[in-house]
Motif scaffolding. Sequence first.
Motif, PDB file in Angstrom:
ATOM      1  N   UNK A 194       0.819  -1.470  -0.015  1.00 36.63           N
ATOM      2  CA  UNK A 194       0.022   0.024  -0.078  1.00 36.63           C
ATOM      3  C   UNK A 194       0.981   1.303  -0.104  1.00 36.63           C
ATOM      4  N   UNK A 195       1.923   1.213   0.766  1.00 36.07           N
ATOM      5  CA  UNK A 195       3.002   2.463   0.879  1.00 36.07           C
ATOM      6  C   UNK A 195       3.462   2.723  -0.481  1.00 36.07           C
ATOM      7  N   UNK A 196       3.836   1.471  -1.123  1.00 35.93           N
ATOM      8  CA  UNK A 196       4.662   1.546  -2.649  1.00 35.93           C
ATOM      9  C   UNK A 196       3.597   2.104  -3.371  1.00 35.93           C
ATOM     10  N   UNK A 197       2.329   1.734  -3.434  1.00 33.51           N
ATOM     11  CA  UNK A 197       1.339   2.165  -4.463  1.00 33.51           C
ATOM     12  C   UNK A 197       1.277   3.888  -4.091  1.00 33.51           C
ATOM     13  N   UNK A 198       1.127   4.465  -2.962  1.00 35.98           N
ATOM     14  CA  UNK A 198       1.009   5.756  -2.546  1.00 35.98           C
ATOM     15  C   UNK A 198       2.090   6.439  -2.878  1.00 35.98           C
ATOM     16  N   UNK A 199       3.104   5.691  -2.822  1.00 34.93           N
ATOM     17  CA  UNK A 199       4.554   6.694  -3.271  1.00 34.93           C
ATOM     18  C   UNK A 199       4.580   6.697  -4.967  1.00 34.93           C
ATOM     19  N   UNK A 200       3.952   5.719  -5.556  1.00 37.20           N
ATOM     20  CA  UNK A 200       3.950   5.948  -7.111  1.00 37.20           C
ATOM     21  C   UNK A 200       3.169   7.044  -7.453  1.00 37.20           C
ATOM     22  N   UNK A 201       1.852   7.140  -6.632  1.00 37.19           N
ATOM     23  CA  UNK A 201       0.914   8.261  -6.791  1.00 37.19           C
ATOM     24  C   UNK A 201       1.482   9.563  -6.637  1.00 37.19           C
ATOM     25  N   UNK A 202       2.562   9.553  -5.525  1.00 38.07           N
ATOM     26  CA  UNK A 202       3.205  10.824  -5.109  1.00 38.07           C
ATOM     27  C   UNK A 202       3.963  11.181  -6.335  1.00 38.07           C
ATOM     28  N   UNK A 203       4.978  10.230  -6.660  1.00 34.47           N
ATOM     29  CA  UNK A 203       6.196  10.932  -7.429  1.00 34.47           C
ATOM     30  C   UNK A 203       5.660  11.164  -8.942  1.00 34.47           C
ATOM     31  N   UNK A 204       4.248  10.503  -9.297  1.00 30.54           N
ATOM     32  CA  UNK A 204       3.699  10.904 -10.687  1.00 30.54           C
ATOM     33  C   UNK A 204       2.705  12.122 -10.654  1.00 30.54           C
ATOM     34  N   UNK A 205       2.620  12.869  -9.752  1.00 30.36           N
ATOM     35  CA  UNK A 205       2.112  14.282  -9.488  1.00 30.36           C
ATOM     36  C   UNK A 205       0.321  13.836  -9.254  1.00 30.36           C
ATOM     37  N   UNK A 206       0.251  12.629  -8.825  1.00 35.19           N
ATOM     38  CA  UNK A 206      -1.366  12.573  -8.296  1.00 35.19           C
ATOM     39  C   UNK A 206      -2.184  12.730  -9.355  1.00 35.19           C
ATOM     40  N   UNK A 207      -1.584  12.315 -10.677  1.00 34.51           N
ATOM     41  CA  UNK A 207      -2.441  12.390 -11.902  1.00 34.51           C
ATOM     42  C   UNK A 207      -3.782  11.157 -11.745  1.00 34.51           C
ATOM     43  N   UNK A 208      -4.848  11.760 -12.026  1.00 35.91           N
ATOM     44  CA  UNK A 208      -6.212  10.950 -11.647  1.00 35.91           C
ATOM     45  C   UNK A 208      -6.068   9.644 -12.409  1.00 35.91           C
ATOM     46  N   UNK A 209      -5.564   9.602 -13.592  1.00 38.33           N
ATOM     47  CA  UNK A 209      -5.649   8.182 -14.274  1.00 38.33           C
ATOM     48  C   UNK A 209      -4.952   7.141 -13.671  1.00 38.33           C
ATOM     49  N   UNK A 210      -3.752   7.612 -12.943  1.00 36.23           N
ATOM     50  CA  UNK A 210      -2.736   6.723 -12.171  1.00 36.23           C
ATOM     51  C   UNK A 210      -3.475   6.706 -10.731  1.00 36.23           C
ATOM     52  N   UNK A 211      -3.567   7.807  -9.961  1.00 36.70           N
ATOM     53  CA  UNK A 211      -3.958   7.776  -8.531  1.00 36.70           C
ATOM     54  C   UNK A 211      -5.344   6.925  -8.591  1.00 36.70           C
ATOM     55  N   UNK A 212      -6.195   7.085  -9.269  1.00 37.53           N
ATOM     56  CA  UNK A 212      -7.358   6.202  -9.009  1.00 37.53           C
ATOM     57  C   UNK A 212      -7.403   4.853  -8.875  1.00 37.53           C
ATOM     58  N   UNK A 213      -6.899   3.844  -9.845  1.00 33.89           N
ATOM     59  CA  UNK A 213      -6.754   2.694  -9.597  1.00 33.89           C
ATOM     60  C   UNK A 213      -5.829   2.224  -8.408  1.00 33.89           C
ATOM     61  N   UNK A 214      -4.620   3.018  -8.263  1.00 36.94           N
ATOM     62  CA  UNK A 214      -3.595   2.707  -7.284  1.00 36.94           C
ATOM     63  C   UNK A 214      -4.059   2.813  -5.918  1.00 36.94           C
ATOM     64  N   UNK A 215      -4.661   3.907  -5.785  1.00 39.20           N
ATOM     65  CA  UNK A 215      -5.304   4.213  -4.489  1.00 39.20           C
ATOM     66  C   UNK A 215      -6.731   3.429  -4.164  1.00 39.20           C
ATOM     67  N   UNK A 216      -7.268   3.008  -5.048  1.00 39.94           N
ATOM     68  CA  UNK A 216      -8.435   2.031  -4.713  1.00 39.94           C
ATOM     69  C   UNK A 216      -7.931   0.927  -4.149  1.00 39.94           C
ATOM     70  N   UNK A 217      -6.679   0.119  -4.971  1.00 42.56           N
ATOM     71  CA  UNK A 217      -6.155  -0.786  -4.724  1.00 42.56           C
ATOM     72  C   UNK A 217      -5.531  -0.733  -2.972  1.00 42.56           C
ATOM     73  N   UNK A 218      -4.863   0.266  -2.816  1.00 43.43           N
ATOM     74  CA  UNK A 218      -4.347   0.661  -1.402  1.00 43.43           C
ATOM     75  C   UNK A 218      -5.276   0.605  -0.409  1.00 43.43           C
ATOM     76  N   UNK A 219      -6.457   1.234  -0.700  1.00 46.79           N
ATOM     77  CA  UNK A 219      -7.558   1.413   0.225  1.00 46.79           C
ATOM     78  C   UNK A 219      -8.079   0.069   0.568  1.00 46.79           C
ATOM     79  N   UNK A 220      -8.025  -0.872  -0.473  1.00 45.29           N
ATOM     80  CA  UNK A 220      -8.572  -2.329  -0.050  1.00 45.29           C
ATOM     81  C   UNK A 220      -7.744  -2.987   0.828  1.00 45.29           C
ATOM     82  N   UNK A 221      -6.343  -2.614   0.540  1.00 47.83           N
ATOM     83  CA  UNK A 221      -4.942  -3.656   1.422  1.00 47.83           C
ATOM     84  C   UNK A 221      -5.620  -3.025   2.835  1.00 47.83           C
ATOM     85  N   UNK A 222      -5.644  -1.667   3.071  1.00 54.09           N
ATOM     86  CA  UNK A 222      -5.671  -1.175   4.491  1.00 54.09           C
ATOM     87  C   UNK A 222      -7.019  -1.874   5.049  1.00 54.09           C
ATOM     88  N   UNK A 223      -8.136  -1.944   4.289  1.00 55.27           N
ATOM     89  CA  UNK A 223      -9.360  -2.409   4.591  1.00 55.27           C
ATOM     90  C   UNK A 223      -9.323  -3.871   5.385  1.00 55.27           C
TER      91      UNK A 223
END
Length: 668
Positions: free
Chosen positions: A401-430
């Motif tokens: 989950x941390x690695x996915x968030x880091x990818x989102x951060x270094x790619x500028x939080x672009x929605x087409x990248x952030x949306x699927x990665x953060x959805x997956x990260x949220x599921x892992x945290x759940x």
Amino acid sequence: MVRKGFWCAISFMSGLFLANLFDIKLWWIFALSVGMICTIFALVFKNIRRYFIVCGSCFVLATVYCAAYTHFVYDKICSYDNKTVTFSGYIYDYDYIGHGQGFLTLKTKVGSRYTKISFLVNDDDYEYYDKVRVTGKVVKLKDNYNFLSEKNCLSAGVFLKGVGTAQVESQNENENFLFKNIRNYSDYVFSTLKQYGTYDESGLLGAMICGDKSEIEPATKNMLYRSGIGHIFAVSGTHLVIITSFVGALLGIFIKTKRLKTVLILIITWSFVIFAGMSISVIRSAVMMTLVFAGDLFLRKSDCANSLGIAGLILCISEPYSVHSPALLMSFAAAFAAGAVSPFIIRKLDLSGWKRTVFSPIITSCSVCFLIAPVCLVYFGGFSVLAPILNILLIPLCTLALALCFIVAITGCMSFIASPLLWLASKLISIVLAVVEQFSKFKLLYVTGTNVYSILIVTFICAAVILFICISRKLTYSAAILGIGTLGCVFCSNIFLILSSDNVEMFVFANKKSSVVVMTYADNALIFDLDCSGKYADACERVLSRNGIRNLNAVFIKSEPYYTVGQYSTKLYPKADKYYSSGELYHDVPNTVVLSDKHNAKFDDVSVLKIDNGFEIKLNDRVYKLYPERLCIGEDNYITNGRSLHYSGKDNKVRSLDYELALANYSW
């Protein structure tokens, strides 16, 4: 003398720790006593005299340094107590709280020392590191029942706070443009994370990547810490290792020069420290990592214990009071266990092949959990013996989950990248939260520190387990020692709870015309809110934690049930089994029923009845009556009159409740 940095740091930190516990007049006695003892031992044990000379000198130096810091820094800053002053500095932080106001944290220089002061100000377009001049009244930080402000803030070098609304004058200049943009980008990433998952899921992701725990509900935070995995959500060495490994692999594709790659990794590491809020744990980790990489740069072999010691010296010299910070103590204990104790045990057991692959994570997890156990007992009231299992199961999920968030951060939080990665990260945290919630139901395996004796015994058991495993050369013996030690901790904790099962204690937090009462017996508790509307929910949580409460049977509410239940449900852990209201429910309140005049609530040997303007409790053939302004025990009547009280069934006496009793059991 090997590992000089480690031995110097341990001695110096021990001196600071003990010096901070006692009055300044006793420090010279400590310094003189330790100096004399070390001199005698140095003369007797000639082969290891250098250890006594170095350690004794560092201990004495620490007490002198602590006295000097208190006199020249702490006392000078606190001399502004209850005065209206004007300070110039830069904006370290700003939080909007609504109604056109917010809290501005100013970093300013008082004498030769920088300190942080928070002021209530009118909302404006404030930016990090903007230079401002603030005029307002300041007071010395003081503890209260809900929050031990002085104890928690001293370790960060914060001694004053503003009262009333301060006036801010901008100087139209920025202290650090680079740091400002890093902090602004951290806020932007955090706001992006909050758009995905539930409140707790997004809050935990924000804590892992941005170091901001403000969006995690207190009850969830307490559940995680009690389960032994709260460290995952405090940015520390684990997070830096994951991020630097990811960055190192990425840079390795384009850069082949090892030294250049190392320099770039260090720059990114310290940028992340600023990004994550510069907490004690992440700074400690960054210093250690810098020393490790510096060893590679200068062709010197790094050592975990030495690196840890140097990091400790740097932190404690800059902030001497930080030696009492639970974050620092847990961070150091965990780092020492993972970087020094665990590798030593693995070498002694001579593990290789598949055994090394399988058992190394288990040994590391157990080493960390047993070494931080005493800190957990003292500062958090207990620990779960299931923590090693939970760490092994859940750290991989949190790492991903941390690695996915880091990818989102270094790619500028672009929605087409952030949306699927953060959805997956949220599921892992759940999944992490669901597993922790299930494991938390094994309450008998939660080891509590009900009094000083139980803490000492459990600490001795944990130390003995680590020592014997370090001596052992066989895996089977080590596993047997670990099992015996675990059972010993559980047995000790439960024996003390059984012995105290007949002891009833009451902690009364009172205003002039309202109060809240926490009633504890063994590892059970009841809470009675008498017109306080959840005002002392944080104080109640502290009592539950410090007294090793495993079951909160119910919360009884006299007024405003809708709002009050919300306060307790978000802050208390363990969560209440049920809420009872003595008044009518005009809204549907979850898990809440009306306590009528004809029926009472029963919990094993306890019976609670609604009476005029309060509640009546029957327990162990004794009757207790609770009212907003008084407490009745049998025939005795105690008027609170705004005073907070503590009742102990051991001697059947009522005493004034000081702030320490919000932190620890009265029997201490």
